[in-house]
Design a protein around this motif. Structure first.
Motif, PDB file in Angstrom:
ATOM      1  N   TYR A  68       0.843  -1.198   0.000  1.00 63.55           N
ATOM      2  CA  TYR A  68       0.000   0.000   0.000  1.00 63.55           C
ATOM      3  C   TYR A  68       0.874   1.243   0.000  1.00 63.55           C
ATOM      4  O   TYR A  68       1.871   1.312   0.714  1.00 63.55           O
ATOM      5  CB  TYR A  68      -0.907   0.035   1.246  1.00 63.55           C
ATOM      6  CG  TYR A  68      -1.931  -1.052   1.270  1.00 63.55           C
ATOM      7  CD1 TYR A  68      -3.202  -0.831   0.741  1.00 63.55           C
ATOM      8  CD2 TYR A  68      -1.641  -2.302   1.817  1.00 63.55           C
ATOM      9  CE1 TYR A  68      -4.162  -1.833   0.754  1.00 63.55           C
ATOM     10  CE2 TYR A  68      -2.588  -3.314   1.839  1.00 63.55           C
ATOM     11  CZ  TYR A  68      -3.851  -3.076   1.299  1.00 63.55           C
ATOM     12  OH  TYR A  68      -4.789  -4.067   1.315  1.00 63.55           O
ATOM     13  N   LYS A  69       0.441   2.237  -0.763  1.00 62.21           N
ATOM     14  CA  LYS A  69       1.082   3.556  -0.726  1.00 62.21           C
ATOM     15  C   LYS A  69       0.176   4.499   0.050  1.00 62.21           C
ATOM     16  O   LYS A  69      -1.050   4.447  -0.119  1.00 62.21           O
ATOM     17  CB  LYS A  69       1.273   4.095  -2.147  1.00 62.21           C
ATOM     18  CG  LYS A  69       1.964   5.453  -2.153  1.00 62.21           C
ATOM     19  CD  LYS A  69       1.854   6.180  -3.483  1.00 62.21           C
ATOM     20  CE  LYS A  69       2.309   7.629  -3.281  1.00 62.21           C
ATOM     21  NZ  LYS A  69       2.025   8.482  -4.437  1.00 62.21           N
ATOM     22  N   THR A 103       2.709  17.784   5.265  1.00 65.12           N
ATOM     23  CA  THR A 103       1.346  17.767   4.732  1.00 65.12           C
ATOM     24  C   THR A 103       1.257  16.702   3.644  1.00 65.12           C
ATOM     25  O   THR A 103       0.166  16.355   3.217  1.00 65.12           O
ATOM     26  CB  THR A 103       0.953  19.138   4.126  1.00 65.12           C
ATOM     27  OG1 THR A 103       1.941  19.500   3.153  1.00 65.12           O
ATOM     28  CG2 THR A 103       0.901  20.212   5.203  1.00 65.12           C
ATOM     29  N   GLY A 104       2.413  16.182   3.212  1.00 65.09           N
ATOM     30  CA  GLY A 104       2.391  15.197   2.135  1.00 65.09           C
ATOM     31  C   GLY A 104       3.561  14.223   2.196  1.00 65.09           C
ATOM     32  O   GLY A 104       4.183  13.945   1.168  1.00 65.09           O
ATOM     33  N   GLN A 105       3.836  13.702   3.363  1.00 61.81           N
ATOM     34  CA  GLN A 105       4.838  12.628   3.462  1.00 61.81           C
ATOM     35  C   GLN A 105       4.257  11.393   2.747  1.00 61.81           C
ATOM     36  O   GLN A 105       3.045  11.149   2.818  1.00 61.81           O
ATOM     37  CB  GLN A 105       5.119  12.317   4.935  1.00 61.81           C
ATOM     38  CG  GLN A 105       5.924  11.050   5.217  1.00 61.81           C
ATOM     39  CD  GLN A 105       7.405  11.115   4.836  1.00 61.81           C
ATOM     40  OE1 GLN A 105       7.744  11.216   3.660  1.00 61.81           O
ATOM     41  NE2 GLN A 105       8.271  11.080   5.824  1.00 61.81           N
ATOM     42  N   ALA A 106       5.097  10.661   2.054  1.00 58.63           N
ATOM     43  CA  ALA A 106       4.647   9.423   1.408  1.00 58.63           C
ATOM     44  C   ALA A 106       5.290   8.240   2.114  1.00 58.63           C
ATOM     45  O   ALA A 106       6.392   8.357   2.671  1.00 58.63           O
ATOM     46  CB  ALA A 106       5.026   9.431  -0.070  1.00 58.63           C
ATOM     47  N   ALA A 107       4.597   7.110   2.116  1.00 59.21           N
ATOM     48  CA  ALA A 107       5.120   5.920   2.782  1.00 59.21           C
ATOM     49  C   ALA A 107       4.483   4.689   2.149  1.00 59.21           C
ATOM     50  O   ALA A 107       3.489   4.783   1.423  1.00 59.21           O
ATOM     51  CB  ALA A 107       4.823   5.961   4.276  1.00 59.21           C
ATOM     52  N   ASN A 108       5.061   3.522   2.423  1.00 56.49           N
ATOM     53  CA  ASN A 108       4.411   2.282   2.003  1.00 56.49           C
ATOM     54  C   ASN A 108       4.495   1.253   3.117  1.00 56.49           C
ATOM     55  O   ASN A 108       5.328   1.362   4.031  1.00 56.49           O
ATOM     56  CB  ASN A 108       4.986   1.736   0.688  1.00 56.49           C
ATOM     57  CG  ASN A 108       6.358   1.142   0.852  1.00 56.49           C
ATOM     58  OD1 ASN A 108       7.307   1.855   1.152  1.00 56.49           O
ATOM     59  ND2 ASN A 108       6.477  -0.173   0.657  1.00 56.49           N
ATOM     60  N   HIS A 145       8.463   1.252  -3.502  1.00 53.45           N
ATOM     61  CA  HIS A 145       9.186   1.498  -2.253  1.00 53.45           C
ATOM     62  C   HIS A 145       9.229   3.017  -2.065  1.00 53.45           C
ATOM     63  O   HIS A 145       9.784   3.737  -2.892  1.00 53.45           O
ATOM     64  CB  HIS A 145      10.595   0.907  -2.364  1.00 53.45           C
ATOM     65  CG  HIS A 145      11.382   0.975  -1.091  1.00 53.45           C
ATOM     66  ND1 HIS A 145      11.897   2.152  -0.596  1.00 53.45           N
ATOM     67  CD2 HIS A 145      11.742  -0.002  -0.208  1.00 53.45           C
ATOM     68  CE1 HIS A 145      12.548   1.895   0.533  1.00 53.45           C
ATOM     69  NE2 HIS A 145      12.462   0.608   0.793  1.00 53.45           N
ATOM     70  N   ALA A 146       8.630   3.508  -0.974  1.00 55.67           N
ATOM     71  CA  ALA A 146       8.433   4.958  -0.823  1.00 55.67           C
ATOM     72  C   ALA A 146       9.736   5.749  -0.863  1.00 55.67           C
ATOM     73  O   ALA A 146       9.772   6.882  -1.348  1.00 55.67           O
ATOM     74  CB  ALA A 146       7.676   5.247   0.473  1.00 55.67           C
TER      75      ALA A 146
END
Lengths: 249, 249
Positions: free
Chosen positions: B4-5, B59-64, B101-102
């Protein structure tokens, strides 16, 4: 003695409201009184345009104070802001006529009730907006709001109506503004009863949720019974935005 | 196992940064790991696009994260948001390809350094902006910023440059935005060194204060010595706004 008018902003989250209390200084007025008293070297009282309840915020509260200190308004402002806690600040301060009284001379006030209308998290607005997950019917809220505009008896929208005091007020305008996930109920009137904006917003929200029709506002107002109106919205969503005076006093 | 992203926002004020630490869970990643692990019933790790320092916001960190749980993304989002503290929230979550991969797949990041450029109080932005009382020379800051755009060795703008690791990065854009009392330094690049955005902003602020000329940026970059550049701005003004991936992965 020189009278000063000022505009104050505060994050009300940790305060027991505007009005100073004997046994605590965890009030906005209490904090202001103590800094102005330190500046004056004697006890002075800051007079607000009106009280705000515990947890209510302001971006444009108005107040006045009478001082003898020989300083320019800018110096007073910088001094006071330096000693106020970081959640209270004076945005403007200027000399005012002797007769100016922030409460008695106020002609209009504008409050904004901020709703975060989404099931998303609201990290950066969490202290100043109230969350409602399900989408509100904004056109229905706008139709309902129009019944409230004008000079009416708002007894049904008052937390503790007293028989001897008039509950007649004039609402000049109610706007329901929608911007992405935020819905604001912005109410301008000549004065407000206890909890009036929060009860009006609570009733409009129940219209927006489909629990009432816009027309229901007529009967609620006519009967003047508090329990016929909607819930009192929580304090944290409410902000006093602006106080107006005649002739830009 | 499904990858999941997600897009995450957080108020970093009370956290020791993104990266989880053995002896404390007062980190963003630590909080996320524990809620996702509770959902999965086993220990899982959320992989961010990169670390943010203590006190830095997003406000917009991305992760998986890889999960076996049989739920729709919307259900996962609601579950996790319900158990996360109110200063961390998941804005979006969606299924992603196995190979996503984030950190390794990120191609661009945008940071915003928020400055409150006024001697007025900053009640409502006090946790997320850094205050500079004297007016900054915005055109000079914009001229200085242009020298940094492009592919350069940013060793001078790195807190702890290591000889074995490249300090070459590409900055695609630097915007200096002014809106009333707020000045934002918005930097987009392919990656950032330790404290790079805070040192770049500190150097640009010194240009804005008249302590350096825009042309000074050239020599600072060429020499590559940290002490030639400006101060490291405090963490509280910095926000990670956006992380981009190729082909909208």
């Amino acid at each position: 003695m020189q009278n000063y008018k000022m505009i104050i902003e505060y994050d009300g989250s940790r305060y027991k409201g505007w009005q100073s209390q004997k046994d605590t200084d965890v009030t906005i007025q209490g904090k202001l009184n103590s800094v102005f008293s330190a500046l004056e070297g004697r006890s002075v009282e800051v007079q607000g345009s009106g009280r705000t309840d515990a947890g209510v915020h302001a971006t444009g509260q108005a107040a006045n104070v009478k001082l003898t200190v020989d300083k320019m308004p800018k110096e007073i402002k910088d001094y006071v802001n330096q000693y106020l806690p970081e959640d209270i600040g004076i945005i403007e301060i200027d000399k005012a006529p002797e007769r100016f009284h922030a409460r008695l001379c106020a002609t209009k006030k504008t409050y904004c009730y901020r709703i975060f209308n989404s099931s998303d998290p609201n990290v950066f607005g969490r202290k100043w907006m109230y969350e409602i997950r399900e989408p509100l019917d904004i056109p229905a809220m706008r139709r309902a709001a129009q019944y409230l505009v004008g000079r009416h008896d708002f007894a049904a929208f008052c937390a503790r109506a007293q028989k001897k005091k008039s509950t007649v007020r004039t609402i000049y305008q109610i706007e329901i503004l929608q911007n992405e996930k935020e819905v604001d109920v912005v109410v301008t009137g000549n004065g407000f009863l206890h909890h009036m904006v929060r009860i009006i917003t609570g009733t409009l929200v129940e219209v927006g949720e489909g629990k009432r029709t816009p027309r229901d506002m007529v009967e609620i107002m006519e009967k003047g019974i508090r329990k016929n109106a909607g819930i009192t919205m929580p304090a944290k969503g409410l902000t006093l935005c602006n106080v107006e005076y005649e002739n830009e006093m």
